[in-house]
Write an enzyme that holds these catalytic residues in place. Structure first.
Site, PDB file in Angstrom:
ATOM      1  N   ASP A 103      61.139  46.140  52.051  1.00 16.36           N
ATOM      2  CA  ASP A 103      61.731  45.160  52.961  1.00 16.36           C
ATOM      3  C   ASP A 103      62.930  45.762  53.693  1.00 16.36           C
ATOM      4  O   ASP A 103      63.561  46.697  53.188  1.00 16.36           O
ATOM      5  CB  ASP A 103      62.282  43.951  52.192  1.00 16.36           C
ATOM      6  CG  ASP A 103      61.225  43.226  51.411  1.00 16.36           C
ATOM      7  OD1 ASP A 103      60.063  43.296  51.807  1.00 16.36           O
ATOM      8  OD2 ASP A 103      61.595  42.603  50.403  1.00 16.36           O
TER       9      ASP A 103
HETATM   10  N1  URA Z   1      59.335  43.803  46.296  1.00 20.20           N
HETATM   11  C1  URA Z   1      60.132  43.177  47.163  1.00 20.20           C
HETATM   12  O1  URA Z   1      60.396  41.996  47.017  1.00 20.20           O
HETATM   13  N2  URA Z   1      60.609  43.880  48.201  1.00 20.20           N
HETATM   14  C2  URA Z   1      60.375  45.184  48.396  1.00 20.20           C
HETATM   15  O2  URA Z   1      60.870  45.768  49.353  1.00 20.20           O
HETATM   16  C3  URA Z   1      59.549  45.825  47.478  1.00 20.20           C
HETATM   17  C4  URA Z   1      59.026  45.112  46.431  1.00 20.20           C
END
Ligand code: URA
Length: 255
Positions: A103
């Site tokens: 993310d």
């Molecule tokens: N899980 C999440 O919530 N975000 C990420 O970036 C990777 C795994």
């Protein structure tokens, strides 16, 4: 033999989807014949492939481990103009792309490559390559809540597979807790959604391990090339995890 669009993408022409468009637009020639249909297979070592009349050359394969800072998007471009991971690899001339996603606000270990088979192997849901994260939450979730994460929680897109979960760092004032969690799936925002499901939203998330590879010695915002052993170990771990899964599936089916 490999699909023409894959060979074009791996030569750095464009993304696989864009390469399909180039093919259907009649801009690609194989051994001096225009190819406009998708699905044609070529031998990149012996066939002559041209785009707009220009010969394409296969790129050498590149594999890097990157320590992604937060506030960076894991894609080649962003319509909203946010900073993208590609900005960190200006000195790599091959066209590399991220293996899976983190993310915008997640930091830590991200692999990038121009090897489509390698990327596919590591991200295929069947292979269950473990990913380990440090998740910081407000307060301290009780052990029974962590048990829920271990067993699996119900999300919009189904139950999560069992995860490994342990306290990593507990603040004596109980203001914040860092939980170490290993998941074997790569669903969108999965860790954040799992913690939301137990009522402890994540305030900071960092990936520290992907399969056998740990994020050590790579400063934030920097990358390094993987060595041959690291590449082999990643391939082996994905293949073994895939095989183990086939076995347990067969046992369940009584085979
Ligand atoms: N899980 C999440 O919530 N975000 C990420 O970036 C990777 C795994």
């Amino acid at each position: 033999m490999e699909r023409l669009q894959k060979v074009l993408a791996e030569a750095g022409v464009a993304s696989r989807r864009k390469c399909e468009e180039l093919i259907t637009a009649g801009r690609v020639q194989v051994n001096d014949e225009v190819v406009t249909v998708l699905g044609v297979k070529v031998n990149p070592a012996s066939d002559t492939i041209k785009v707009d009349g220009r010969l394409i050359k296969q790129q050498k394969k590149v594999y890097v481990i990157f320590n992604k800072p937060k506030g960076v998007i894991t894609s080649a471009s962003d319509p909203e103009g946010r900073k993208t991971v590609t900005e960190f690899f200006k000195d790599i001339k091959e066209r590399i792309y991220p293996i899976g996603r983190l993310d915008y606000d997640t930091e830590g270990l991200l692999l990038l490559t121009n090897d489509g088979d390698f990327a596919h192997l590591l991200t295929h849901p069947k292979h269950h390559v473990p990913r380990t994260y440090l998740a910081t939450v407000k307060g301290t979730p009780h052990g029974t809540l962590l048990d829920k994460l271990r067993e699996g929680v119900q999300l919009e897109d189904g139950m999560t597979a069992p995860a490994e979960v342990e306290y990593h760092d507990i603040d004596p004032d109980k203001k914040e807790t860092v939980v170490r969690i290993t998941i074997y799936e790569g669903r969108n925002r999965q860790v954040r959604r799992m913690f939301e499901a137990i009522g402890f939203p994540v305030i900071k998330l960092r990936r520290i391990q992907f399969g056998p590879l740990a994020l050590t010695g790579v400063p934030r915002g920097k990358y390094r090339h993987l060595n041959k052993d690291e590449i082999k170990d990643l391939i082996k771990s994905a293949q073994e995890a895939g095989k183990a899964d086939v076995k347990s599936h067969n046992i369940q089916k009584g085979e």
